[in-house]
Scaffold this motif. Structure first.
Motif, PDB file in Angstrom:
ATOM      1  N   PRO A 135      -0.226  14.132  -6.519  1.00  0.00           N
ATOM      2  CA  PRO A 135      -1.521  14.232  -5.839  1.00  0.00           C
ATOM      3  C   PRO A 135      -1.471  13.572  -4.458  1.00  0.00           C
ATOM      4  CG  PRO A 135      -1.801  13.465  -8.102  1.00  0.00           C
ATOM      5  CD  PRO A 135      -0.334  13.460  -7.821  1.00  0.00           C
ATOM      6  N   LEU A 136      -2.083  14.230  -3.493  1.00  0.00           N
ATOM      7  CA  LEU A 136      -2.141  13.683  -2.146  1.00  0.00           C
ATOM      8  C   LEU A 136      -3.165  12.559  -2.085  1.00  0.00           C
ATOM      9  CD1 LEU A 136      -2.039  16.994  -0.089  1.00  0.00           C
ATOM     10  CD2 LEU A 136      -0.144  15.480  -0.650  1.00  0.00           C
ATOM     11  N   THR A 137      -2.938  11.633  -1.164  1.00  0.00           N
ATOM     12  CA  THR A 137      -3.858  10.525  -0.969  1.00  0.00           C
ATOM     13  C   THR A 137      -5.076  11.030  -0.202  1.00  0.00           C
ATOM     14  OG1 THR A 137      -2.000   8.994  -0.922  1.00  0.00           O
ATOM     15  CG2 THR A 137      -4.077   8.208   0.017  1.00  0.00           C
ATOM     16  N   THR A 138      -6.252  10.729  -0.713  1.00  0.00           N
ATOM     17  CA  THR A 138      -7.467  11.186  -0.032  1.00  0.00           C
ATOM     18  C   THR A 138      -7.947  10.180   1.007  1.00  0.00           C
ATOM     19  OG1 THR A 138      -8.771  10.324  -1.880  1.00  0.00           O
ATOM     20  CG2 THR A 138      -8.244  12.679  -1.905  1.00  0.00           C
ATOM     21  N   ILE A 139      -7.775   8.895   0.735  1.00  0.00           N
ATOM     22  CA  ILE A 139      -8.151   7.857   1.698  1.00  0.00           C
ATOM     23  C   ILE A 139      -6.890   7.061   2.038  1.00  0.00           C
ATOM     24  CG2 ILE A 139      -9.544   5.808   2.131  1.00  0.00           C
ATOM     25  CD1 ILE A 139     -11.585   6.955   0.106  1.00  0.00           C
ATOM     26  N   ILE A 140      -6.452   7.188   3.280  1.00  0.00           N
ATOM     27  CA  ILE A 140      -5.224   6.516   3.726  1.00  0.00           C
ATOM     28  C   ILE A 140      -5.515   5.032   3.949  1.00  0.00           C
ATOM     29  CG2 ILE A 140      -3.425   6.449   5.515  1.00  0.00           C
ATOM     30  CD1 ILE A 140      -3.471   9.076   3.887  1.00  0.00           C
ATOM     31  N   PRO A 141      -4.721   4.149   3.339  1.00  0.00           N
ATOM     32  CA  PRO A 141      -4.904   2.712   3.599  1.00  0.00           C
ATOM     33  C   PRO A 141      -4.749   2.415   5.091  1.00  0.00           C
ATOM     34  CG  PRO A 141      -3.454   3.044   1.723  1.00  0.00           C
ATOM     35  CD  PRO A 141      -3.667   4.391   2.348  1.00  0.00           C
ATOM     36  N   GLU A 142      -5.559   1.519   5.589  1.00  0.00           N
ATOM     37  CA  GLU A 142      -5.580   1.216   7.015  1.00  0.00           C
ATOM     38  C   GLU A 142      -4.204   0.853   7.568  1.00  0.00           C
ATOM     39  OE1 GLU A 142      -7.848  -1.808  10.118  1.00  0.00           O
ATOM     40  OE2 GLU A 142      -8.653  -1.547   8.104  1.00  0.00           O
ATOM     41  N   VAL A 143      -3.402   0.100   6.802  1.00  0.00           N
ATOM     42  CA  VAL A 143      -2.091  -0.329   7.301  1.00  0.00           C
ATOM     43  C   VAL A 143      -1.108   0.839   7.430  1.00  0.00           C
ATOM     44  CG1 VAL A 143      -2.293  -2.711   6.494  1.00  0.00           C
ATOM     45  CG2 VAL A 143      -1.262  -0.983   5.002  1.00  0.00           C
ATOM     46  N   GLU A 175       0.854  -1.191   0.000  1.00  0.00           N
ATOM     47  CA  GLU A 175       0.000   0.000   0.000  1.00  0.00           C
ATOM     48  C   GLU A 175       0.887   1.237   0.000  1.00  0.00           C
ATOM     49  OE1 GLU A 175      -3.277  -0.094  -0.140  1.00  0.00           O
ATOM     50  OE2 GLU A 175      -3.650  -2.204   0.308  1.00  0.00           O
ATOM     51  N   GLU A 176       0.332   2.360  -0.466  1.00  0.00           N
ATOM     52  CA  GLU A 176       1.091   3.611  -0.428  1.00  0.00           C
ATOM     53  C   GLU A 176       0.160   4.781  -0.176  1.00  0.00           C
ATOM     54  OE1 GLU A 176       3.125   3.749  -4.217  1.00  0.00           O
ATOM     55  OE2 GLU A 176       1.450   4.768  -5.156  1.00  0.00           O
ATOM     56  N   ALA A 177       0.753   5.833   0.386  1.00  0.00           N
ATOM     57  CA  ALA A 177       0.024   7.067   0.644  1.00  0.00           C
ATOM     58  C   ALA A 177       0.981   8.229   0.434  1.00  0.00           C
ATOM     59  CB  ALA A 177      -0.526   7.079   2.067  1.00  0.00           C
ATOM     60  N   PHE A 178       0.440   9.326  -0.057  1.00  0.00           N
ATOM     61  CA  PHE A 178       1.189  10.561  -0.247  1.00  0.00           C
ATOM     62  C   PHE A 178       0.560  11.615   0.645  1.00  0.00           C
ATOM     63  CE2 PHE A 178       1.667   8.046  -4.053  1.00  0.00           C
ATOM     64  CZ  PHE A 178       3.007   8.186  -4.379  1.00  0.00           C
ATOM     65  N   ILE A 179       1.360  12.142   1.582  1.00  0.00           N
ATOM     66  CA  ILE A 179       0.839  13.129   2.530  1.00  0.00           C
ATOM     67  C   ILE A 179       1.682  14.405   2.490  1.00  0.00           C
ATOM     68  CG2 ILE A 179      -0.114  11.343   4.049  1.00  0.00           C
ATOM     69  CD1 ILE A 179       2.268  12.046   5.994  1.00  0.00           C
ATOM     70  N   LYS A 180       1.054  15.490   2.854  1.00  0.00           N
ATOM     71  CA  LYS A 180       1.746  16.772   2.908  1.00  0.00           C
ATOM     72  C   LYS A 180       2.428  16.914   4.262  1.00  0.00           C
ATOM     73  CE  LYS A 180       1.087  21.666   2.395  1.00  0.00           C
ATOM     74  NZ  LYS A 180       0.443  22.669   1.606  1.00  0.00           N
ATOM     75  N   ILE A 219       6.090  16.692   0.161  1.00  0.00           N
ATOM     76  CA  ILE A 219       5.211  15.532   0.157  1.00  0.00           C
ATOM     77  C   ILE A 219       6.012  14.285   0.521  1.00  0.00           C
ATOM     78  CG2 ILE A 219       3.740  14.065  -1.282  1.00  0.00           C
ATOM     79  CD1 ILE A 219       2.989  16.639  -2.807  1.00  0.00           C
ATOM     80  N   ALA A 220       5.468  13.527   1.449  1.00  0.00           N
ATOM     81  CA  ALA A 220       6.088  12.273   1.861  1.00  0.00           C
ATOM     82  C   ALA A 220       5.311  11.111   1.264  1.00  0.00           C
ATOM     83  CB  ALA A 220       6.114  12.150   3.376  1.00  0.00           C
ATOM     84  N   LYS A 221       6.044  10.121   0.784  1.00  0.00           N
ATOM     85  CA  LYS A 221       5.449   8.885   0.283  1.00  0.00           C
ATOM     86  C   LYS A 221       5.700   7.805   1.321  1.00  0.00           C
ATOM     87  CE  LYS A 221       5.795   5.440  -3.397  1.00  0.00           C
ATOM     88  NZ  LYS A 221       6.561   5.005  -4.588  1.00  0.00           N
ATOM     89  N   ILE A 222       4.627   7.173   1.774  1.00  0.00           N
ATOM     90  CA  ILE A 222       4.705   6.111   2.776  1.00  0.00           C
ATOM     91  C   ILE A 222       4.251   4.820   2.116  1.00  0.00           C
ATOM     92  CG2 ILE A 222       3.917   5.338   5.042  1.00  0.00           C
ATOM     93  CD1 ILE A 222       3.132   8.312   5.557  1.00  0.00           C
TER      94      ILE A 222
END
Length: 157
Positions: free
Chosen positions: A33-41, A2-7, A12-15
């Motif tokens: 683009p920032l992630t709108t729904i963060i994956p639960e993990v 899974e991945e998320a992009f946050i400000k 921007i950090a990629k997790i």
């Protein structure tokens, strides 16, 4: 994975991660683009990073699962022992790991750290106190050290 992009205040950090833990947290030098729904993990990592930047967290409590050699993982584990608001030199880190002659290998492993901030490679400085190499850029290293500094720099204005 899974991945998320946050400000963050530093870009921007990629997790990335999965049920086995967080594999990487990197800061990007470009906008995505920032992630709108963060994956639960990844929710805990996002939450704890936000706390860190608000100066409400000094220690991370995450399951980590980075990819690397056994030597790199040994260095990254030692980095986690550097307290918030403190720094250590590459030489001292090499000595902590039991081999002062391994300073270049330790520095290289430090530079390959895939877990930005959570494994605090920004807390490693030159023996003379200089801010030496940092994969995220020296301006970010300086900013992070100032954030963690017990005595904040006062502004004249």
């Amino acid at each position: 994975m899974e991945e998320a992009f946050i400000k963050t205040p530093l870009g921007i950090a990629k997790i990335t991660g999965n049920e086995n833990g967080i594999a990487s947290i990197i800061v990007l030098n470009s906008d995505v683009p920032l992630t709108t729904i963060i994956p639960e993990v990844l929710e805990d990592a996002v939450y704890q990073l936000h706390e860190y930047f608000k100066e409400e967290r000094k220690v991370f409590n995450l399951t980590l699962n980075p990819e690397g050699t056994s030597f790199q993982k040994k260095v990254w584990k030692a980095l986690k022992d550097i307290p918030y608001g403190k720094t250590i030199s590459y030489m001292d880190l090499s000595k902590t790991l039991g081999d002062p002659k391994a300073i270049r290998a330790v520095a290289a492993a430090n530079g390959k750290n895939p877990l930005w901030i959570v494994v605090p490679c920004h807390r490693v400085i030159g023996s003379d106190g200089s801010l030496t190499g940092y994969a995220g850029g020296l301006h970010r290293k300086k900013w992070l050290l100032e954030l963690e500094s017990p005595s904040k720099q006062q502004s004249l204005f």
